[in-house]
Design an enzyme around this catalytic site. Structure first.
Site, PDB file in Angstrom:
ATOM      1  N   HIS A 268       6.284   4.221  -2.593  1.00  0.00           N
ATOM      2  CA  HIS A 268       4.995   4.864  -2.851  1.00  0.00           C
ATOM      3  C   HIS A 268       4.228   4.029  -3.871  1.00  0.00           C
ATOM      4  O   HIS A 268       4.745   3.044  -4.407  1.00  0.00           O
ATOM      5  CB  HIS A 268       5.173   6.308  -3.317  1.00  0.00           C
TER       6      HIS A 268
ATOM      7  N   HIS B 228       6.733  14.413  -2.862  1.00  0.00           N
ATOM      8  CA  HIS B 228       6.375  13.933  -4.191  1.00  0.00           C
ATOM      9  C   HIS B 228       4.908  14.300  -4.421  1.00  0.00           C
ATOM     10  O   HIS B 228       4.288  14.970  -3.587  1.00  0.00           O
ATOM     11  CB  HIS B 228       6.613  12.418  -4.263  1.00  0.00           C
TER      12      HIS B 228
ATOM     13  N   HIS C 112      16.723   6.054 -11.026  1.00  0.00           N
ATOM     14  CA  HIS C 112      15.466   6.588 -11.547  1.00  0.00           C
ATOM     15  C   HIS C 112      15.750   7.601 -12.650  1.00  0.00           C
ATOM     16  O   HIS C 112      15.377   8.773 -12.575  1.00  0.00           O
ATOM     17  CB  HIS C 112      14.653   7.221 -10.396  1.00  0.00           C
TER      18      HIS C 112
ATOM     19  N   ASP D 178       4.949   2.486 -11.526  1.00  0.00           N
ATOM     20  CA  ASP D 178       6.310   2.062 -11.887  1.00  0.00           C
ATOM     21  C   ASP D 178       7.096   1.578 -10.678  1.00  0.00           C
ATOM     22  O   ASP D 178       8.237   1.135 -10.819  1.00  0.00           O
ATOM     23  CB  ASP D 178       7.062   3.186 -12.597  1.00  0.00           C
ATOM     24  N   HIS D 179       6.479   1.629  -9.494  1.00  0.00           N
ATOM     25  CA  HIS D 179       7.127   1.132  -8.284  1.00  0.00           C
ATOM     26  C   HIS D 179       6.406  -0.074  -7.677  1.00  0.00           C
ATOM     27  O   HIS D 179       6.953  -0.703  -6.771  1.00  0.00           O
ATOM     28  CB  HIS D 179       7.220   2.246  -7.242  1.00  0.00           C
TER      29      HIS D 179
ATOM     30  N   HIS E 228       2.860   4.635  -6.905  1.00  0.00           N
ATOM     31  CA  HIS E 228       2.849   4.830  -8.350  1.00  0.00           C
ATOM     32  C   HIS E 228       3.168   3.501  -9.046  1.00  0.00           C
ATOM     33  O   HIS E 228       3.964   2.697  -8.542  1.00  0.00           O
ATOM     34  CB  HIS E 228       3.850   5.904  -8.771  1.00  0.00           C
TER      35      HIS E 228
END
Length: 313
Positions: free
Chosen positions: A63, A140, A269, A67-68, A65
């Site tokens: 996805h 999510h 995570h 942090d990814h 976001h």
């Protein structure tokens, strides 16, 4: 097959954990490496490993976001400087191509290799003679996909003694039989591959789940998997926060693995609220529900060998 974690934290980096990135090493299977998610500073983490960026042929993004994905532009750019020439395929949700293209246009970045973008939707996103990769939407706060990687059955081992008894000479004909091809001997006799090989071996199944709360899609993707990688941002004490933020607890991850009849679970995570001395309790809570549970740290390595998951400590 080996797994190596480059970032196992949640939301933002901490002293113990970088943001999300996982490497699936398929060096024996296909001579390449696959990367799942690419959080900030992923390329810095790679510097502490033996991973060669030019060997990475596919990147799967769960996805969008930060942090990814915030490590992607830097990694893609550096791959050029490190000798990358082969096509890199980038899988991810709608918007990923637009973001990467805009970043490169603004920064005037030039790559020495082509990128193929695949916009992920539910279903099969990749298949060849070795692997099938399928995906489903998780639950999510933004669209997030989980990936199921299935290795197709491997040819059974050649029973050499039996082949020789049938008159097959040593040499290339044995190789043809091993690869599943029937042969005809000089005397006209046909030898069938199935008569001189053991039954095909089952390939491995790995489920890589992005950020998600406990949901049916996670269980479907994890069904009968050999290894499930599941987020554990919270624990049972903070369960009331998990679902509202679109995340899971360690206990919920264990429930997914158990209900899906998986073989092994790796917790990933991990929130920075959990300090090193908290990890044993975090893992033991999961093990009470699903005994074959592990917890990933940055640079943790796991190997799938002889149908068994081995942790490199």
């Amino acid at each position: 097959m080996q797994l190596q974690f480059l970032g196992t934290g949640a939301g933002m980096p901490s002293k113990e954990r970088n943001t999300s990135a996982l490497v699936l090493k398929l060096l024996e299977e296909r001579g390449t490496v696959w990367l799942f998610d690419c959080g900030e500073a992923t390329q810095h983490q790679i510097l502490h490993t033996t991973i060669r960026p030019r060997k990475i042929e596919k990147i799967f993004i769960t996805h969008l976001h930060g942090d990814h994905i915030f490590g992607l532009p830097g990694f893609l750019s550096s791959r050029s400087f490190l000798g990358g020439e082969d096509t890199l395929t980038l899988y991810g949700p709608k918007g990923l191509k637009e973001w990467i293209t805009a970043s490169f246009n603004v920064s005037k970045t030039h790559l020495t290799y082509p990128i193929e973008f695949v916009e992920v939707q539910e279903g099969v996103v990749f298949e060849d003679e070795q692997f099938v990769v399928s995906t489903q939407l998780l639950e999510h706060v933004i669209p997030c996909y989980g990936y199921r990687i299935e290795q197709k059955p491997l040819p059974g081992e050649l029973i050499i003694e039996k082949a020789i008894e049938l008159g097959v000479p040593k040499g290339p004909l044995l190789g043809k039989l091993k690869n599943g091809n029937d042969i005809v001997l000089e005397n006209g006799q046909t030898v069938l591959s199935k008569d001189v090989t053991a039954p095909p071996k089952k390939g491995f199944i790995i489920t890589v789940l992005g950020d998600t709360k406990y949901c049916e899609s996670a269980k479907t993707l994890s069904e009968n998997a050999d290894i499930v990688l599941h987020e554990a941002t919270f624990d049972h004490k903070t369960e009331h926060l998990a679902a509202s933020y679109g995340h899971s607890t360690n206990v919920e991850a264990a429930r997914v693995a158990k209900e899906a009849n998986a073989r092994n679970l790796i917790l990933n995570h991990i929130s920075s609220r959990f300090l090193p001395h908290d990890l044993e309790a975090l893992l033991n809570e999961a093990k009470e529900i699903f005994p074959n549970s592990f917890i990933a740290n940055d640079f943790s390595q796991f190997e799938w060998k002889n149908s068994e998951l081995l942790e490199d400590k």
